[in-house]
Design an enzyme around this catalytic site. Structure first.
Site, PDB file in Angstrom:
ATOM      1  N   GLU A   1      45.015 -40.553  52.758  1.00  0.00           N
ATOM      2  CA  GLU A   1      44.633 -41.814  53.239  1.00  0.00           C
ATOM      3  C   GLU A   1      44.310 -42.945  52.523  1.00  0.00           C
ATOM      4  O   GLU A   1      44.719 -44.136  52.430  1.00  0.00           O
ATOM      5  CB  GLU A   1      43.853 -41.778  54.566  1.00  0.00           C
TER       6      GLU A   1
ATOM      7  N   HIS B   1      47.649 -43.655  53.881  1.00  0.00           N
ATOM      8  CA  HIS B   1      47.517 -44.180  55.168  1.00  0.00           C
ATOM      9  C   HIS B   1      48.980 -45.060  55.480  1.00  0.00           C
ATOM     10  O   HIS B   1      49.623 -45.932  54.663  1.00  0.00           O
ATOM     11  CB  HIS B   1      46.247 -45.269  55.217  1.00  0.00           C
TER      12      HIS B   1
ATOM     13  N   SER C   1      45.872 -45.824  63.325  1.00  0.00           N
ATOM     14  CA  SER C   1      44.746 -46.384  62.610  1.00  0.00           C
ATOM     15  C   SER C   1      44.123 -47.113  63.793  1.00  0.00           C
ATOM     16  O   SER C   1      43.464 -46.561  64.551  1.00  0.00           O
ATOM     17  CB  SER C   1      45.441 -47.608  61.553  1.00  0.00           C
TER      18      SER C   1
END
Length: 485
Positions: free
Chosen positions: A310, A403, A188
């Site tokens: 995600e 995610h 990320s």
């Protein structure tokens, strides 16, 4: 546990040697505390210490506000108070010079506002067990790390990361690592940071390989947008938009005010207020003048990828998945630069009967994560691409391959209770063996175990219930973004 000793350029450190032979050294400073006259400045080396420094407990974390609910219960993080927050943690199977093991340096995620290298979920013991020295890093976050301010350097959080990599170059041999075999790895915001470092060449020569999980080169703010956020936060706090004025605001006021910006952006995604950040709802990002890709001469082996669903992390956990309307999906596709009718017809064709929220997940996942990963791989021949597709049973199996779900598999820590809320019951250890093993192989040799990506076949390793190779998965959807993202 028995003591373990290592020498650094600034003094000796005493860690712990576990019965399995893995030594850990926690909270070792790589830069001086970034407060007082060093506030909002580039990092400088730590002061040397005399004697042997205790390194058996995690050091302070970079100041940050907690995640907002429900993410505070889902994403592992923690706050350890103290000024000496620019520190690293090292796990090694060979706490002695001259061993020459590969090194993996972990940059945590958290939207540039949250996270810490000291989160137990990032314990690097499994990497050390498998012959890779693992280093996790704290870096400055939110306003201290990324707010654009006159007269001080931009991207102080990135400068911290570079300083940590320089510390690794200068010291990791004492922990059994090879400074010429460093892989930097992030997820990320950590991966987005690596993307900027690659594109800018700012850390050239400090790492040989890079792993980018759910982030690449596309997330940054141009100076004008970053300036808008500075002005808005200053007005919110009632101060001038200067470094000295922000430094005078107590952290107890600055941190929640900065954290509140994301909540204010969502209901009012107005570019006149937020600039480019209105599109991705991240007020703190690296500042850059434009998108650059590193290109074939970057000199770094790349492993890059994303998770298949995600954006479900942000839709399912907040109860928004079922509330999204067709009009909202159409508006989102248009805001991302797609022709809405044509694009949504393609996405629907691959998902018969999908809810509007499920289509929004697919479109947003591609814009935020998958397409940037592909563009990075396209720019650097020989890159390897993966997709994480295992679907969590959590939230009545609606969470999907969301995610951050891959983290427990990468670190081979499925039993860590920090991951349980997202992983659900009985996550497959065989998949952790596959994925963690691929990361170990890549850090060791540059080959994770499958063919490199090219624009003819677009070979992608899919980590799902049954790991497999796929050529150009969802190619029709990928082609929608040509010339757009």
């Amino acid at each position: 546990m028995t003591p373990a000793l290592a020498a650094t350029a600034h003094g000796a450190a005493r860690g712990r040697l576990a019965p399995d032979g893995v030594a850990s050294f926690l909270g070792v400073p790589y830069a001086a505390p970034p407060f007082g006259p060093r506030r909002f400045r580039a990092p400088v080396p730590p002061e040397p210490w005399t004697g042997v420094r205790d390194a058996t407990a995690y050091g302070p974390t970079a100041p940050h506000a907690p995640y907002a609910p429900p993410f505070d219960a889902l994403i592992p993080e923690g706050v350890i108070p103290g000024d000496d927050c620019l520190n690293v943690n090292v796990w090694t199977p060979a706490p002695a010079p001259g061993t020459g093991l590969p090194v993996l340096v972990w940059l945590h995620g958290g939207a540039f506002t949250n996270g810490a290298g000291s989160v137990p979920a990032y314990d690097g013991s499994a990497f050390a067990r498998d012959g890779v020295v693992c280093v996790t890093v704290n870096y400055r976050l939110a306003a201290d790390g990324f707010l654009r301010l006159p007269g001080v350097p931009d991207n102080r959080g990135l400068l911290d990361q570079v300083a940590a990599l320089e510390w690794v170059r200068d010291n990791i041999a004492s922990f059994g690592g090879d400074p010429d075999r460093v892989t930097v790895c992030g997820e990320s915001a950590g991966a987005m940071s690596i993307g900027v470092l690659l594109a800018s060449g700012r850390a050239r020569g400090l790492f040989r390989r890079a792993v980018l999980q759910s982030g690449a080169c596309h997330h940054f703010l141009r100076p004008a947008s970053a300036g808008r956020i500075t002005a808005y936060l200053a007005a919110k706090l009632g101060v001038e938009p200067t470094a000295s004025a922000f430094a005078a605001v107590p952290l107890a006021e600055l941190l929640p005010a900065a954290a509140a910006l994301r909540g204010e952006m969502g209901p009012r995604p107005d570019p006149a207020l937020w600039g480019e950040a209105a599109l991705n709802i991240m007020p703190f990002e690296p500042v850059a003048t434009g998108l650059e890709l590193p290109g074939p001469d970057c000199g770094v082996d790349l492993l890059v990828g994303s998770n298949r669903e995600e954006y479900r992390l942000f839709l399912v956990t907040t109860g928004r998945l079922e509330a999204v309307t067709r009009a909202q999906v159409r508006a989102a596709a248009g805001a991302y630069g797609l022709p809405p009718d044509e694009a949504l017809a393609v996405y629907r064709a691959g998902r018969p009967g999908a809810l509007p929220g499920e289509l929004l997940d697919a479109v947003a996942t591609d814009w935020f994560y998958r397409i940037p990963a592909i563009r990075l791989a396209e720019s650097v021949p020989g890159s390897h691409v993966y997709e994480f597709a295992w679907r969590s049973p959590a939230f009545a199996s609606r969470l999907g391959a969301c995610h951050a779900l891959e983290l427990g598999f990468v670190f081979d820590r499925l039993a860590d209770p920090s991951y349980a809320p997202m992983l659900g019951a009985d996550p497959p250890q065989a998949l952790a063996d596959e994925m963690h093993g691929a990361w170990v192989a890549f850090a060791t040799s540059g080959d994770p175990g499958w063919p490199a990506y090219d624009t003819d076949r677009r070979t992608t390793r899919v980590f799902g219930d049954t790991p497999a190779l796929a050529d150009d998965p969802r190619g029709a959807e990928r082609r929608l973004w040509d010339g757009v993202r």
